[in-house]
Write a protein that holds these residues in place. Sequence first.
Motif, PDB file in Angstrom:
ATOM      1  N   ILE A  66      -6.009  -5.878   4.778  1.00  0.00           N
ATOM      2  CA  ILE A  66      -5.217  -5.546   5.792  1.00  0.00           C
ATOM      3  C   ILE A  66      -3.694  -6.433   5.727  1.00  0.00           C
ATOM      4  O   ILE A  66      -3.880  -7.514   5.760  1.00  0.00           O
ATOM      5  N   LEU A 114      -5.263  -1.320   3.921  1.00  0.00           N
ATOM      6  CA  LEU A 114      -4.502  -0.690   5.026  1.00  0.00           C
ATOM      7  C   LEU A 114      -3.035  -1.537   5.608  1.00  0.00           C
ATOM      8  O   LEU A 114      -3.245  -2.747   5.418  1.00  0.00           O
ATOM      9  N   ARG A 115      -1.975  -0.883   6.062  1.00  0.00           N
ATOM     10  CA  ARG A 115      -0.956  -1.390   6.423  1.00  0.00           C
ATOM     11  C   ARG A 115      -0.776  -1.264   8.109  1.00  0.00           C
ATOM     12  O   ARG A 115      -0.941  -0.341   8.546  1.00  0.00           O
ATOM     13  N   VAL A 116      -0.494  -2.448   8.594  1.00  0.00           N
ATOM     14  CA  VAL A 116      -0.114  -2.517  10.110  1.00  0.00           C
ATOM     15  C   VAL A 116       1.022  -2.911  10.174  1.00  0.00           C
ATOM     16  O   VAL A 116       1.600  -4.012   9.826  1.00  0.00           O
ATOM     17  N   VAL A 133       0.386   1.223  11.329  1.00  0.00           N
ATOM     18  CA  VAL A 133       0.015   2.294  10.495  1.00  0.00           C
ATOM     19  C   VAL A 133       1.350   3.357  10.841  1.00  0.00           C
ATOM     20  O   VAL A 133       2.191   3.114  11.883  1.00  0.00           O
ATOM     21  N   ASP A 134       1.577   4.339  10.067  1.00  0.00           N
ATOM     22  CA  ASP A 134       2.687   5.221  10.263  1.00  0.00           C
ATOM     23  C   ASP A 134       2.705   5.980  11.478  1.00  0.00           C
ATOM     24  O   ASP A 134       1.495   6.332  12.048  1.00  0.00           O
ATOM     25  N   THR A 177       3.476   4.766  14.561  1.00  0.00           N
ATOM     26  CA  THR A 177       3.073   3.843  15.494  1.00  0.00           C
ATOM     27  C   THR A 177       4.044   2.697  15.777  1.00  0.00           C
ATOM     28  O   THR A 177       3.714   1.882  16.474  1.00  0.00           O
ATOM     29  N   ASN A 206      -2.609   0.888  16.885  1.00  0.00           N
ATOM     30  CA  ASN A 206      -2.912   0.083  15.655  1.00  0.00           C
ATOM     31  C   ASN A 206      -4.267  -0.726  15.878  1.00  0.00           C
ATOM     32  O   ASN A 206      -5.096  -0.713  14.849  1.00  0.00           O
ATOM     33  N   ALA A 243      -6.822   2.003  14.561  1.00  0.00           N
ATOM     34  CA  ALA A 243      -6.712   2.109  13.128  1.00  0.00           C
ATOM     35  C   ALA A 243      -7.418   0.954  12.406  1.00  0.00           C
ATOM     36  O   ALA A 243      -8.230   1.372  11.374  1.00  0.00           O
ATOM     37  N   PHE A 292     -11.029   1.233  10.115  1.00  0.00           N
ATOM     38  CA  PHE A 292     -10.885   0.851   8.714  1.00  0.00           C
ATOM     39  C   PHE A 292     -12.155  -0.130   8.454  1.00  0.00           C
ATOM     40  O   PHE A 292     -12.711   0.109   7.543  1.00  0.00           O
TER      41      PHE A 292
END
Length: 309
Positions: free
Chosen positions: A102, A273-275, A277-278, A280, A299, A302, A306
């Motif tokens: 992440i 995963l990127r935080v 997320v799209d 948000t 988030n 998400a 994940f």
Amino acid sequence: MRSDRHEKKKKKRKWKSVLLILFLLIAGTLGYSYFQFKQGVSQTEGEANIQTEEFEFNGEKDKYGGTNILILGSDARGKEKSRADTIMVAQYHPEKGTYKLISFMRDMYVDIPGHGQNRINSALAYGGPELLRQTLKENFDIDIKYYSIVDFEGFVHLIDEAFPRGVEIDVEKRMSANIGVTLEPGLQRLDGEHLLGYVRFRQDAVGDFGRVERQQKVMKEVASQFTSLQTITKLPKLIGVVTPFVNTNMNTGDILYIGKDFLSKDNRNVETLRVPVDGTFENQRINGAAVLGIDKEANKSAIHEFLSK
């Protein structure tokens, strides 16, 4: 009767020989591994700038059974108080055999325990990795067991040692601003210095978002390009090479165990995963500073989805 006793003595001698051979094999393997590790350390120990102090870190095991490791790339040198340049949480799940990563955007505007609201990367400067752990727990309810603060020069040495021919990467555009090297577009093999420039580049329209995407891309490519048989034998030396550039509360045995398990798999897939997320987050300006305002609950959900799958 005499024959039975003779047979028992022969079996006893045989087992003693087997045990002796096993002991010598184990001792030889451990001795070789230690030699390789020390050789790696001596190769790079004079070049590191990482702080050697031991930080307080009250880590906890992940509720889903995995081991979460906070990985920090620091922009400081020597004793200077630093903000975190890169914030990642890597998860190893021994039962599922999964590896996840992440990436947390450093400009997220969050609650920092005891310090009000600020960018998440300032938590490292305020209170070291322990405060950053508390910040991630308070805002996203994520448990972290270990931390590793990494000097980026260690990445350069690790890549050059593990990949003498470089890592194959498709460079999507020309890059040169503020990275110390010039990269031309196209599929190519990059050595450690040029690969570091690639993952640090952010002087374009997408800024940090593009940089985080490239960091995750490189982590996946490095994982997939490891040749397990060759690299497992080099693993102790690789850990030795990078050790002077890392401040961590993990012991060498844990690192070897996780690394060996990863390299022995045919499918070395790393889920990412990127935080935030799209959908948000939004760009905001607070007290003159550009930050990311985020939907914390979205988030948090998400992240838990994940890590739990």
